[in-house]
Design a protein around this motif. Structure first.
Motif, PDB file in Angstrom:
ATOM      1  N   GLY A 184      33.707  24.725   0.835  1.00 25.80           N
ATOM      2  CA  GLY A 184      32.968  23.813  -0.063  1.00 25.80           C
ATOM      3  C   GLY A 184      32.969  24.016  -1.344  1.00 25.80           C
ATOM      4  N   HIS A 190      30.098  23.046  -3.158  1.00 21.20           N
ATOM      5  CA  HIS A 190      28.767  23.140  -3.573  1.00 21.20           C
ATOM      6  C   HIS A 190      28.193  22.091  -4.621  1.00 21.20           C
ATOM      7  CE1 HIS A 190      27.567  26.780  -0.927  1.00 21.20           C
ATOM      8  NE2 HIS A 190      28.766  26.367  -0.453  1.00 21.20           N
ATOM      9  N   CYS A 244      29.221  20.457   2.058  1.00 20.39           N
ATOM     10  CA  CYS A 244      28.583  20.866   1.071  1.00 20.39           C
ATOM     11  C   CYS A 244      28.867  20.510  -0.541  1.00 20.39           C
ATOM     12  CB  CYS A 244      27.986  22.577   0.843  1.00 20.39           C
ATOM     13  SG  CYS A 244      29.548  23.468   0.653  1.00 20.39           S
TER      14      CYS A 244
HETATM   15 FE   LIG Z   1      29.021  25.343   1.490  1.00 18.81          FE
END
Ligand SMILES: [Fe+2]
Length: 88
Positions: A20, A22, A60
């Protein structure tokens, strides 16, 4: 992470990257993005500099950033939902 792998295995193509970014900006998570559109596009452009076949990213990253990254990375980026399986 990608830079470290590329440095360690110079000239070797990377089959896939799982991770991910983020980039969810905050609450509510559905329509927020950490960073400006240009910054997120820059992340996608940076990823394209590496010999990566496919990047699989998850929740995310955030849907808004995912759409921006997808616009830059096209077929090189795929969303990986929970329970999905990928053959590398
Ligand atoms: Fe993550």
């Amino acid at each position: 992470m990608v830079d470290a792998v590329s440095s360690q295995f110079q000239g070797v193509p990377i089959k896939a990257v799982f991770g991910g970014f983020h980039l969810v900006g905050g609450l509510p998570v559905l329509n927020t993005m950490a960073g400006s559109r240009r910054e997120v596009e820059g992340i996608g452009e940076e990823m394209l500099k590496y010999p990566i076949k496919k990047v699989y990213t998850g929740h995310c990253t955030g849907p808004k950033a995912y759409r921006v990254l997808k616009g830059v990375m096209g077929d090189k980026l795929e969303y990986l939902p929970t329970g999905a399986s990928v053959e590398v």
